[in-house]
Structure formats: C-alpha cells, structure tokens
Write a protein that holds these residues in place. Sequence first.
Motif, PDB file in Angstrom:
ATOM      1  N   LYS A 158      73.146  10.330  67.268  1.00  0.00           N
ATOM      2  CA  LYS A 158      73.245  11.746  67.647  1.00  0.00           C
ATOM      3  C   LYS A 158      72.181  12.638  67.028  1.00  0.00           C
ATOM      4  CE  LYS A 158      76.759  10.769  70.117  1.00  0.00           C
ATOM      5  NZ  LYS A 158      76.469  10.498  71.546  1.00  0.00           N
ATOM      6  N   GLY A 159      71.444  12.141  66.050  1.00  0.00           N
ATOM      7  CA  GLY A 159      70.423  12.985  65.436  1.00  0.00           C
ATOM      8  C   GLY A 159      69.576  12.199  64.458  1.00  0.00           C
ATOM      9  N   LEU A 160      68.400  12.760  64.179  1.00  0.00           N
ATOM     10  CA  LEU A 160      67.480  12.161  63.210  1.00  0.00           C
ATOM     11  C   LEU A 160      67.215  13.153  62.090  1.00  0.00           C
ATOM     12  CD1 LEU A 160      65.294  10.031  62.314  1.00  0.00           C
ATOM     13  CD2 LEU A 160      63.679  11.340  63.725  1.00  0.00           C
ATOM     14  N   LEU A 161      67.412  12.707  60.855  1.00  0.00           N
ATOM     15  CA  LEU A 161      66.952  13.465  59.683  1.00  0.00           C
ATOM     16  C   LEU A 161      65.700  12.759  59.178  1.00  0.00           C
ATOM     17  CD1 LEU A 161      70.221  14.082  57.556  1.00  0.00           C
ATOM     18  CD2 LEU A 161      69.045  15.715  59.033  1.00  0.00           C
ATOM     19  N   LEU A 162      64.589  13.472  59.195  1.00  0.00           N
ATOM     20  CA  LEU A 162      63.326  12.877  58.771  1.00  0.00           C
ATOM     21  C   LEU A 162      62.923  13.476  57.423  1.00  0.00           C
ATOM     22  CD1 LEU A 162      60.900  11.042  59.449  1.00  0.00           C
ATOM     23  CD2 LEU A 162      59.952  12.946  60.770  1.00  0.00           C
ATOM     24  N   ILE A 163      62.725  12.604  56.446  1.00  0.00           N
ATOM     25  CA  ILE A 163      62.420  13.037  55.089  1.00  0.00           C
ATOM     26  C   ILE A 163      60.907  12.967  54.877  1.00  0.00           C
ATOM     27  CG2 ILE A 163      62.965  12.707  52.636  1.00  0.00           C
ATOM     28  CD1 ILE A 163      65.450  13.053  54.517  1.00  0.00           C
ATOM     29  N   VAL A 164      60.311  14.106  54.537  1.00  0.00           N
ATOM     30  CA  VAL A 164      58.858  14.190  54.367  1.00  0.00           C
ATOM     31  C   VAL A 164      58.559  14.842  53.020  1.00  0.00           C
ATOM     32  CG1 VAL A 164      56.727  15.205  55.302  1.00  0.00           C
ATOM     33  CG2 VAL A 164      58.522  14.413  56.874  1.00  0.00           C
ATOM     34  N   ASP A 165      57.678  14.234  52.255  1.00  0.00           N
ATOM     35  CA  ASP A 165      57.227  14.826  50.992  1.00  0.00           C
ATOM     36  C   ASP A 165      56.469  16.121  51.314  1.00  0.00           C
ATOM     37  OD1 ASP A 165      55.695  15.489  48.654  1.00  0.00           O
ATOM     38  OD2 ASP A 165      55.766  13.398  48.002  1.00  0.00           O
ATOM     39  N   ILE A 166      56.949  17.236  50.790  1.00  0.00           N
ATOM     40  CA  ILE A 166      56.381  18.543  51.159  1.00  0.00           C
ATOM     41  C   ILE A 166      54.896  18.654  50.797  1.00  0.00           C
ATOM     42  CG2 ILE A 166      56.971  19.729  48.987  1.00  0.00           C
ATOM     43  CD1 ILE A 166      57.817  22.155  50.819  1.00  0.00           C
ATOM     44  N   ARG A 167      54.439  17.842  49.850  1.00  0.00           N
ATOM     45  CA  ARG A 167      53.026  17.896  49.436  1.00  0.00           C
ATOM     46  C   ARG A 167      52.125  17.107  50.371  1.00  0.00           C
ATOM     47  NH1 ARG A 167      54.003  15.237  43.798  1.00  0.00           N
ATOM     48  NH2 ARG A 167      55.164  13.924  45.260  1.00  0.00           N
ATOM     49  N   ARG A 168      52.736  16.259  51.217  1.00  0.00           N
ATOM     50  CA  ARG A 168      51.933  15.330  52.019  1.00  0.00           C
ATOM     51  C   ARG A 168      51.841  15.691  53.500  1.00  0.00           C
ATOM     52  NH1 ARG A 168      51.126  13.342  47.726  1.00  0.00           N
ATOM     53  NH2 ARG A 168      52.141  11.649  46.570  1.00  0.00           N
ATOM     54  N   GLN A 169      52.666  16.622  53.963  1.00  0.00           N
ATOM     55  CA  GLN A 169      52.689  16.975  55.392  1.00  0.00           C
ATOM     56  C   GLN A 169      53.044  15.754  56.253  1.00  0.00           C
ATOM     57  OE1 GLN A 169      51.869  20.220  57.055  1.00  0.00           O
ATOM     58  NE2 GLN A 169      52.544  20.875  55.051  1.00  0.00           N
ATOM     59  N   LEU A 170      52.969  15.888  57.577  1.00  0.00           N
ATOM     60  CA  LEU A 170      53.351  14.792  58.471  1.00  0.00           C
ATOM     61  C   LEU A 170      52.241  13.744  58.539  1.00  0.00           C
ATOM     62  CD1 LEU A 170      54.905  16.697  61.512  1.00  0.00           C
ATOM     63  CD2 LEU A 170      56.043  15.846  59.465  1.00  0.00           C
ATOM     64  N   LYS A 171      52.658  12.479  58.498  1.00  0.00           N
ATOM     65  CA  LYS A 171      51.719  11.365  58.626  1.00  0.00           C
ATOM     66  C   LYS A 171      52.055  10.594  59.903  1.00  0.00           C
ATOM     67  CE  LYS A 171      49.824  11.860  54.519  1.00  0.00           C
ATOM     68  NZ  LYS A 171      48.665  12.716  54.452  1.00  0.00           N
ATOM     69  N   ASP A 172      51.250   9.558  60.183  1.00  0.00           N
ATOM     70  CA  ASP A 172      51.471   8.747  61.389  1.00  0.00           C
ATOM     71  C   ASP A 172      52.914   8.257  61.489  1.00  0.00           C
ATOM     72  OD1 ASP A 172      48.908   9.136  62.100  1.00  0.00           O
ATOM     73  OD2 ASP A 172      48.214   7.103  61.645  1.00  0.00           O
ATOM     74  N   TYR A 173      53.439   7.783  60.358  1.00  0.00           N
ATOM     75  CA  TYR A 173      54.825   7.298  60.358  1.00  0.00           C
ATOM     76  C   TYR A 173      55.764   8.376  60.892  1.00  0.00           C
ATOM     77  CZ  TYR A 173      59.444   6.091  58.510  1.00  0.00           C
ATOM     78  OH  TYR A 173      60.795   5.838  58.392  1.00  0.00           O
ATOM     79  N   ASP A 174      55.608   9.591  60.386  1.00  0.00           N
ATOM     80  CA  ASP A 174      56.520  10.677  60.767  1.00  0.00           C
ATOM     81  C   ASP A 174      56.354  11.036  62.246  1.00  0.00           C
ATOM     82  OD1 ASP A 174      57.349  11.062  57.968  1.00  0.00           O
ATOM     83  OD2 ASP A 174      55.282  11.733  57.723  1.00  0.00           O
ATOM     84  N   ARG A 175      55.120  11.030  62.700  1.00  0.00           N
ATOM     85  CA  ARG A 175      54.876  11.347  64.121  1.00  0.00           C
ATOM     86  C   ARG A 175      55.451  10.254  65.011  1.00  0.00           C
ATOM     87  NH1 ARG A 175      49.669  13.078  61.738  1.00  0.00           N
ATOM     88  NH2 ARG A 175      49.916  15.324  61.472  1.00  0.00           N
ATOM     89  N   GLN A 176      55.381   8.999  64.544  1.00  0.00           N
ATOM     90  CA  GLN A 176      55.985   7.897  65.311  1.00  0.00           C
ATOM     91  C   GLN A 176      57.501   8.076  65.385  1.00  0.00           C
ATOM     92  OE1 GLN A 176      54.642   4.668  66.889  1.00  0.00           O
ATOM     93  NE2 GLN A 176      56.592   5.403  67.707  1.00  0.00           N
TER      94      GLN A 176
END
Length: 196
Positions: free
Chosen positions: A108-126
Amino acid sequence: MSQYPDARFITSANAPHQFVADTGVEVAVAGRSNAGKSSAINIIVNRRQFARTSKSPGRTQLVNFFSLRENQRLVDLPGYGYARVSDAMRDHWGELLSDYFRSRQSLKGLLLIVDIRRQLKDYDRQMMAFAEEVNLPAHILLTKADKLKKGQAATALLQVQKELDERATVQQFSALNRQGENAARNTLERFLGTGA
Ligand SMILES: Nc1nc2c(ncn2[C@@H]2O[C@H](COP(=O)(O)OP(=O)(O)O)[C@@H](O)[C@H]2O)c(=O)[nH]1
Ligand SMILES: [Mg+2]
C-alpha cells in the motif's frame, strides 16, 4: 509505549516463492545501505534493535517481513549502494524487487529512507520508478537531519521536493533525536489504511 506491542519478525525471502501470503496490507521500507533504514524502523516501531542496525553494510540482503498487527506488515527491502556489490547481485536485487513491486496486492505504500546529506541517488530513483509503475504512494524520510544545520536541512528538503514534485511527500527525520517521528508514523498508518 509502542503502538505495535505485538510487532514481530516473520521471515526473510531471497526469492518470490518465499514471500509471505499476499493478504492484508503492508508498507515497504527501502533505502541505500547505511542510509539509516534500520534505525528509522526502530524509531517508528519504537523498539530498540527491532530491525538490526549494522555498521557493516553490503552483506547479502533479503526481503524481511515483519508483522505490525494482525494483517498489517512492514517489509524491509534490501538496499545496496556499497561499492562491493557485484553485478550478479545487483541483477538479482533488481529482479527480486521488480517481482515484489509488481506482484504484491497487499502493498500500500513505500517509505524511502534517504541520507539528507546525500540527496537522491540511482538506487532511490529506481525505487521511485518501481513505486510509480504500480501507482504506489511514496514518502521520503530525509534522515540524519541532526547532522545538518537547520538552514542546510531545509535547503536539502526543498531540493528533494523540487526533484520529486508531486511524486512523493518528503520530510526531515532523525533517529538520533527523533525529529519527525510522529509524521513518519502517521504516514505509515495512513498507508496501512488505519486512518491516522
Ligand atoms: N546522526 C545520526 N546517525 C544515524 C541516524 N540514523 C542512522 N544513523 C547511523 O548511521 C549508520 C547506519 O544506520 P543503519 O540504521 O544501520 O542503516 P541501514 O544500513 O540503512 O539500515 C549507523 O551508524 C547509525 O547509528 C540519524 O538519524 N542520525
Ligand atoms: Mg539495516
């Protein structure tokens, strides 16, 4: 006190046939290795050591199913991002995750955890692409917010919001000082459909 007093680990899966029965509702949590996913899960579920935090990223990674309440699950998805992940492992990861997102009716949903210092990377965009393909709502926790000054953290939040526009909601989070804890848990509950 935990809102999930009966939360427990169910099983780990390395292949789709090992996924738990696709009934009830579940929310997936994803993040690159070392982003702070296990720490975020521990805060949201309010249990120390619920999802094991690890300082040695990159070990074999599995889809981990946890029960939150009857017919409500949290699914800890494998991350990568560590330089030593082989191509074969990355291919396996892609197929496993693609199968997971495409097949799960209960998701029903995705929680995506991202290090605030690193911004979005390929993994996150995938991960965002997997979610969008099946019209899954996504929420980003920009974690380790305690590592930045307030102004820097606000700028980082704006940058991610700008990149994702309407495709996801975004918030700051910190497992260290529990910033954003309630907002994160409310989003989990909203995804689970419990009306918070
Ligand atoms: N300062 C700070 N450190 C954090 C935070 N969340 C995680 N960490 C640290 O980041 C490292 C990786 O965290 P972990 O939860 O194991 O990341 P995972 O690999 O994504 O599950 C550990 O050393 C944690 O203590 C946070 O919000 N603030
Ligand atoms: Mg972890």
